[in-house]
Design a protein around this motif. Structure first.
Motif: not given
Length: 416
Positions: A270-277, A340-341, A345-350
């Protein structure tokens, strides 16, 4: 008195019957040729009425026109600029006695409108109207028009079905199109709230709007305009409730929003900008505006398992300046942000991050920062400078515990 009332009622019934008889026996088709001739002579465009041209008899007479075609400019891409399958208007008879025009219903079916600009930037809607009489002097024109007043106009219902609008800009080489499957506006009059149904396709994107909105009078007078709408744009669902104090200026907002979508990819289209799936996405919150300052209340955004909340204000929404936002961000594992990145990414958390964001010079300042990742904690302030070719980060941080073990290779973890 009763006798007078009976006589008055009888005369009124007779008057209505006479008007009904006139309408029923009046053949507007006899003027078809004259109407076509006047339009063509005024606009220098082809104009035809292939279908019915008539009046329906009742206390609400109905004007019906079918098969209308209005010619395009001689340089246009199609022969017709406008075609109408059927136009119908129901006008209440009795209000005409007091010089009021009360349209009960307007219907427009199977209409196609083509708007286009040529390479020189001229629009096909630009008509060179031919004057039938010499222009009057200003004093004469004023004398003719001064005594009269425009009649009051009110419309209760508008219905548009199967209508298409295409806009071709030959200057930029772009084409936009809107296909209205259904547009229904029901109201008790211009001063009454509207019930809306809008089902359309814009540039192959389906749009559906249902709900209620303020009156046309409020919109025209730039006064408080209420909203209670459900909006669907492809697979994006949104609910908008609240009001706008000055709708034509978008001032005095007091609006709550709830939005959900399966993926950011839909928003990218809709926006015409690239965004991650990435997704699903859920957003809710409230926005108010007073004196040019936009205040965000209890904004909550969820992307998959990540949660972002924000409260605060923005003084200039266009320049994104005068920002003062308190934010909180939480995610069970950093790996949940991989899509998103755009990298693993490593499974670190929380992971938990909070602070206050404000704009400062050529960048953004973060104060009262608090970051917790597993056993590690950081606190302090940071500044991001975006004035150069690459953003630069400077920070003043302190920590009670910094646990580097989760970042070490698996072989080295075993020796610790």
């Amino acid at each position: 008195m009763k006798l007078l009332l009976k006589i008055f009622a009888g005369l009124l019934a007779l008057f209505i019957a006479v008007i009904g008889f006139v309408i029923a026996t009046f053949d507007v088709n006899q003027y078809r040729g004259q109407i076509i001739e006047v339009v063509e002579s005024k606009t220098q465009r082809d104009f035809t009425i292939d279908g019915e041209l008539g009046l329906g008899v009742s206390l609400i007479p109905t004007v019906v026109v079918e098969g209308v075609k209005f010619g395009n400019a001689d340089w246009g891409s199609q022969p017709e600029m406008l075609t109408v399958g059927r136009f119908e208007a129901q006008v209440a008879l009795l209000p005409l006695l007091s010089k009021n025009i009360e349209v009960k219903r307007l219907i427009l079916n199977d209409a196609k409108i083509l708007l286009e600009k040529n390479k020189q930037g001229k629009g096909n809607w630009e008509l060179s109207l031919v004057e039938s009489k010499p222009e009057k002097k200003q004093s004469e024109a004023s004398a003719d028009t001064a005594p009269g007043a425009l009649p009051a106009l009110d419309i209760s219902e508008v219905s548009i079905n199967n209508a298409a609008l295409t806009y071709i800009d030959n200057v930029t080489g772009t084409t936009q199109s809107v296909v209205i499957n259904e547009l229904s506006v029901e109201t008790g009059g211009f001063a009454k709230p509207m019930n809306l149904v809008f089902d359309a396709v814009y540039n192959e994107i389906p749009i559906n709007i249902n709900g209620t909105a303020g009156s046309l009078t409020s919109l025209a007078d730039n006064k408080n305009f209420a909203l209670d709408l459900k909006v669907e744009i492809r697979d994006i669902q949104a609910e908008i409730t609240g009001a706008v104090d000055k709708p034509r200026e978008a001032k005095g907002l007091d609006v709550s929003l709830a939005l959900q979508m399966d993926s950011l990819k839909l928003l990218a289209e809709l926006s015409g900008h690239e965004l991650p799936d990435a997704g699903p996405v859920n957003v809710s919150g409230k926005v108010t505006e007073k004196g040019g300052v936009y205040t965000i209340h209890s904004l909550m955004a969820k992307l998959d398992s990540a949660t972002l909340s924000a409260d605060g204000s923005i003084k200039d929404i266009n320049k994104l300046s005068g920002i003062n936002l308190k934010i909180n961000f939480d995610v069970p594992f950093i790996s949940d942000l991989s899509e998103l990145a755009g990298t693993d990414l490593p499974k670190l958390g929380p992971l938990s991050l909070s602070g206050t964001i404000s704009d400062k010079g050529a960048g953004y300042q973060a104060n009262q920062l608090s970051l917790k990742l597993a056993e590690t904690d950081l606190a302090g302030e940071a500044f991001i400078d975006i004035s150069g070719e690459r953003p630069s980060l400077s920070a003043k941080l302190n920590s009670n515990v910094i646990d580097l073990i989760p970042f070490m290779p698996e072989e080295e973890k075993k020796t610790v």
